[in-house]
Design an enzyme around this catalytic site. Structure first.
Site, PDB file in Angstrom:
ATOM      1  N   ASN A  23       0.602  -1.228  -0.118  1.00 14.81           N
ATOM      2  CA  ASN A  23       0.201   0.080  -0.116  1.00 14.81           C
ATOM      3  C   ASN A  23       0.720   1.283   0.036  1.00 14.81           C
ATOM      4  O   ASN A  23       1.858   1.237   0.657  1.00 14.81           O
ATOM      5  CB  ASN A  23      -0.898  -0.146   1.290  1.00 14.81           C
ATOM      6  CG  ASN A  23      -1.952  -1.066   1.156  1.00 14.81           C
ATOM      7  OD1 ASN A  23      -2.135  -1.793   0.292  1.00 14.81           O
ATOM      8  ND2 ASN A  23      -2.476  -1.581   2.268  1.00 14.81           N
ATOM      9  N   HIS A  43       5.863  -0.643  -2.869  1.00 12.95           N
ATOM     10  CA  HIS A  43       5.181   0.056  -4.080  1.00 12.95           C
ATOM     11  C   HIS A  43       5.367   1.572  -3.926  1.00 12.95           C
ATOM     12  O   HIS A  43       4.722   2.289  -4.781  1.00 12.95           O
ATOM     13  CB  HIS A  43       3.681  -0.549  -4.111  1.00 12.95           C
ATOM     14  CG  HIS A  43       3.776  -2.036  -4.900  1.00 12.95           C
ATOM     15  ND1 HIS A  43       2.637  -2.626  -5.015  1.00 12.95           N
ATOM     16  CD2 HIS A  43       4.797  -2.763  -5.298  1.00 12.95           C
ATOM     17  CE1 HIS A  43       3.012  -3.877  -5.462  1.00 12.95           C
ATOM     18  NE2 HIS A  43       4.311  -4.044  -5.712  1.00 12.95           N
TER      19      HIS A  43
HETATM   20  C1  BJW Z   1     -10.086  -7.745   2.012  1.00 16.85           C
HETATM   21  C2  BJW Z   1     -10.946  -6.609   2.463  1.00 16.85           C
HETATM   22  C3  BJW Z   1     -11.233  -6.595   3.911  1.00 16.85           C
HETATM   23  C4  BJW Z   1     -10.789  -6.470   0.315  1.00 16.85           C
HETATM   24  N1  BJW Z   1     -10.496  -7.577   4.789  1.00 16.85           N
HETATM   25  N2  BJW Z   1      -9.505  -8.613   2.687  1.00 16.85           N
HETATM   26  C5  BJW Z   1       5.652 -12.644 -12.673  1.00 16.85           C
HETATM   27  C6  BJW Z   1       4.330 -13.131 -13.221  1.00 16.85           C
HETATM   28  C7  BJW Z   1       3.451 -12.734 -13.901  1.00 16.85           C
HETATM   29  C8  BJW Z   1       3.344 -11.220 -14.221  1.00 16.85           C
HETATM   30  C9  BJW Z   1       4.599 -10.576 -13.722  1.00 16.85           C
HETATM   31  C10 BJW Z   1       5.509 -11.271 -12.889  1.00 16.85           C
HETATM   32  N3  BJW Z   1       6.454 -10.317 -12.622  1.00 16.85           N
HETATM   33  C11 BJW Z   1       6.376  -9.162 -12.876  1.00 16.85           C
HETATM   34  C12 BJW Z   1       5.049  -9.255 -13.790  1.00 16.85           C
HETATM   35  C13 BJW Z   1       4.455  -7.981 -14.186  1.00 16.85           C
HETATM   36  C14 BJW Z   1       3.608  -7.257 -13.186  1.00 16.85           C
HETATM   37  C15 BJW Z   1       2.724  -8.066 -12.615  1.00 16.85           C
HETATM   38  O1  BJW Z   1       2.503  -8.709 -11.489  1.00 16.85           O
HETATM   39  N4  BJW Z   1       1.399  -8.457 -13.307  1.00 16.85           N
HETATM   40  C16 BJW Z   1       0.368  -9.150 -12.799  1.00 16.85           C
HETATM   41  C17 BJW Z   1      -1.011  -8.065 -12.692  1.00 16.85           C
HETATM   42  C18 BJW Z   1       0.023 -10.288 -13.652  1.00 16.85           C
HETATM   43  N5  BJW Z   1       4.515  -6.516 -12.139  1.00 16.85           N
HETATM   44  C19 BJW Z   1       5.020  -5.723 -12.156  1.00 16.85           C
HETATM   45  O2  BJW Z   1       5.232  -4.818 -13.266  1.00 16.85           O
HETATM   46  C20 BJW Z   1       6.023  -5.070 -11.190  1.00 16.85           C
HETATM   47  N6  BJW Z   1       7.475  -4.970 -11.554  1.00 16.85           N
HETATM   48  C21 BJW Z   1       8.447  -5.840 -12.029  1.00 16.85           C
HETATM   49  O3  BJW Z   1       8.125  -6.999 -11.814  1.00 16.85           O
HETATM   50  O4  BJW Z   1       9.421  -5.584 -12.323  1.00 16.85           O
HETATM   51  C22 BJW Z   1      10.405  -6.114 -12.874  1.00 16.85           C
HETATM   52  C23 BJW Z   1       9.908  -6.528 -14.416  1.00 16.85           C
HETATM   53  C24 BJW Z   1       9.859  -5.297 -15.146  1.00 16.85           C
HETATM   54  C25 BJW Z   1       9.444  -5.495 -16.312  1.00 16.85           C
HETATM   55  C26 BJW Z   1       9.183  -6.652 -17.126  1.00 16.85           C
HETATM   56  C27 BJW Z   1       9.244  -7.860 -16.138  1.00 16.85           C
HETATM   57  C28 BJW Z   1       9.530  -7.564 -14.736  1.00 16.85           C
HETATM   58  C29 BJW Z   1       5.461  -3.716 -10.479  1.00 16.85           C
HETATM   59  C30 BJW Z   1       4.302  -3.960  -9.769  1.00 16.85           C
HETATM   60  C31 BJW Z   1       3.866  -2.541  -9.438  1.00 16.85           C
HETATM   61  C32 BJW Z   1       2.381  -2.675  -8.902  1.00 16.85           C
HETATM   62  N7  BJW Z   1       1.695  -1.392  -8.787  1.00 16.85           N
HETATM   63  C33 BJW Z   1       0.639  -1.267  -8.344  1.00 16.85           C
HETATM   64  C34 BJW Z   1       0.115   0.400  -8.126  1.00 16.85           C
HETATM   65  C35 BJW Z   1       0.923   1.023  -7.041  1.00 16.85           C
HETATM   66  C36 BJW Z   1       0.870   2.695  -7.045  1.00 16.85           C
HETATM   67  C37 BJW Z   1      -0.521   2.848  -6.967  1.00 16.85           C
HETATM   68  O5  BJW Z   1      -1.269   2.574  -5.599  1.00 16.85           O
HETATM   69  O6  BJW Z   1      -1.337   3.624  -7.690  1.00 16.85           O
HETATM   70  O7  BJW Z   1       0.333  -1.650  -6.688  1.00 16.85           O
HETATM   71  S1  BJW Z   1      -0.616  -2.166  -8.979  1.00 16.85           S
HETATM   72  C38 BJW Z   1      -1.721  -2.342  -7.693  1.00 16.85           C
HETATM   73  O8  BJW Z   1      -1.664  -3.708  -7.225  1.00 16.85           O
HETATM   74  C39 BJW Z   1      -0.968  -1.779  -6.271  1.00 16.85           C
HETATM   75  C40 BJW Z   1      -1.086  -2.824  -5.405  1.00 16.85           C
HETATM   76  O9  BJW Z   1       0.069  -2.639  -4.373  1.00 16.85           O
HETATM   77  C41 BJW Z   1      -0.883  -4.057  -6.304  1.00 16.85           C
HETATM   78  C42 BJW Z   1      -1.412  -5.319  -5.355  1.00 16.85           C
HETATM   79  O10 BJW Z   1      -2.881  -5.017  -5.059  1.00 16.85           O
HETATM   80  P1  BJW Z   1      -3.470  -5.505  -3.950  1.00 16.85           P
HETATM   81  O11 BJW Z   1      -2.804  -4.702  -2.589  1.00 16.85           O
HETATM   82  O12 BJW Z   1      -3.241  -6.902  -3.678  1.00 16.85           O
HETATM   83  O13 BJW Z   1      -5.043  -5.227  -3.960  1.00 16.85           O
HETATM   84  P2  BJW Z   1      -6.162  -5.802  -4.564  1.00 16.85           P
HETATM   85  O14 BJW Z   1      -7.370  -5.041  -5.083  1.00 16.85           O
HETATM   86  O15 BJW Z   1      -5.683  -6.520  -5.699  1.00 16.85           O
HETATM   87  O16 BJW Z   1      -6.841  -6.874  -3.865  1.00 16.85           O
HETATM   88  C43 BJW Z   1      -7.512  -6.598  -2.665  1.00 16.85           C
HETATM   89  C44 BJW Z   1      -7.789  -8.077  -1.665  1.00 16.85           C
HETATM   90  O17 BJW Z   1      -8.190  -7.570  -0.444  1.00 16.85           O
HETATM   91  C45 BJW Z   1      -8.892  -8.870  -2.229  1.00 16.85           C
HETATM   92  O18 BJW Z   1      -8.059 -10.214  -2.331  1.00 16.85           O
HETATM   93  C46 BJW Z   1      -9.870  -8.653  -1.378  1.00 16.85           C
HETATM   94  O19 BJW Z   1     -10.554  -9.853  -1.370  1.00 16.85           O
HETATM   95  C47 BJW Z   1      -9.274  -8.343  -0.206  1.00 16.85           C
HETATM   96  N8  BJW Z   1     -10.107  -7.554   0.688  1.00 16.85           N
HETATM   97  N9  BJW Z   1     -11.560  -5.893   1.724  1.00 16.85           N
HETATM   98  C48 BJW Z   1      -9.853  -8.471   4.068  1.00 16.85           C
HETATM   99  N10 BJW Z   1     -11.731  -5.775   4.584  1.00 16.85           N
END
Ligand code: BJW
Ligand code: ZN
Length: 236
Positions: free
Chosen positions: A101, A118
């Protein structure tokens, strides 16, 4: 034994604990998560805005999204889930809170040893030079400019396709590696490399989420419910 009792047992006597949090932990503070209901802003999905390409194409639009989010975060308060983790840190010898976050609510709750993998929505940094500043503004007044080199400033967060901050990431990996238990709360565990911390863990994982994640079947205990209710139950 109930799942909650099992989780309590795993934590009892643990001297080294790592925690990974995601947007779900701030949901009860009124901050929208990325995936699922409430994640939309002006019909854009976060994946369409949190990229270097989106910023290059329309920096004003991306800044407006971040300013809108800053406004929501400024109005929000940490919830019992954030606060329960403060209590856990106080009584644990070695504690690391790894958060995806950018909202700063863990800091505001009182957590100390935080690794923001992040970035931080309250930082603005230069797209060209090393300049960065804490920036509390919540409204867009043109695209902010670097006072040092006049290039465009951007939010101090990590977008898709960008590297995570090296030292922060190394610390996060080390903390998971050195821990005796890993708690994973409020993340969909779909974004890498953050989600990879869960598969790297060689220790029992306690997952807290309202829904299943790709890791649910492989964790030691999955607690289903609101993190703002389950974390206090687990930790107090
Ligand atoms: C509750 C609840 C309650 C609700 N109680 N629970 C390997 C495999 C596949 C893809 C990749 C890989 N390696 C890299 C990639 C590409 C990419 C990626 O992962 N893509 C996937 C989507 C497939 N990753 C990247 O690009 C990363 N960089 C990287 O790997 O660099 C090296 C590289 C470069 C170039 C090429 C290849 C490699 C960087 C990732 C950056 C993510 N950035 C963001 C934005 C941050 C800034 C901003 O805030 O604006 O980060 S995206 C967004 O998602 C944000 C979050 O931190 C992140 C994760 O989301 P999170 O926190 O899990 O939220 P949600 O909404 O998804 O889930 C909420 C959860 O809560 C749910 O499960 C609900 O059920 C639950 N919930 N209420 C308990 N009350
Ligand atoms: Zn600059």
């Amino acid at each position: 034994m109930t799942p909650l009792e099992k989780a309590r047992g795993l934590l009892a006597g643990a001297e080294r604990v790592a925690v990974l949090t995601g947007a779900g932990i701030s949901a009860e503070s009124g901050i929208p998560t990325f995936r699922g209901p409430g994640g939309l802003w002006r019909n854009f999905r976060p994946e369409e805005l949190a990229t270097p390409e989106a910023f290059a194409k329309d920096p004003q639009l991306v800044w407006e999204w971040y300013m809108w989010r800053r406004g929501l975060i400024a109005e929000a308060q940490p919830n019992p889930g954030h606060r329960a983790l403060v209590g856990l840190e106080r009584r644990t010898l070695v504690f690391t809170l790894i958060t995806q976050n950018v909202d700063g609510l863990h800091d505001r709750a009182g957590s100390k040893n935080i690794r923001k993998i992040h970035g931080d929505i309250w930082l603005s940094r230069c797209t060209r030079c090393a300049y960065q500043r804490v920036d509390k503004s919540t409204a867009v007044d043109g695209i902010p400019q670097c006072p040092e080199c006049r290039a465009v400033l951007r939010p101090g967060v990590v977008w898709f396709g960008e590297q995570l901050p090296r030292l922060v990431w190394d610390d996060a990996e080390r903390a998971v590696h050195d821990s005796q238990v890993l708690i994973v709360a409020g993340t969909s565990a779909q974004v890498y490399p953050a989600a990879g911390l869960i598969s790297q863990a060689r220790v029992p994982v306690i997952e807290i989420n309202i829904d299943d994640t790709p890791f649910t079947s492989s964790v030691a205990v999955a607690l289903r419910g609101l993190s703002g209710e389950l974390l206090p139950k687990l930790l107090f």
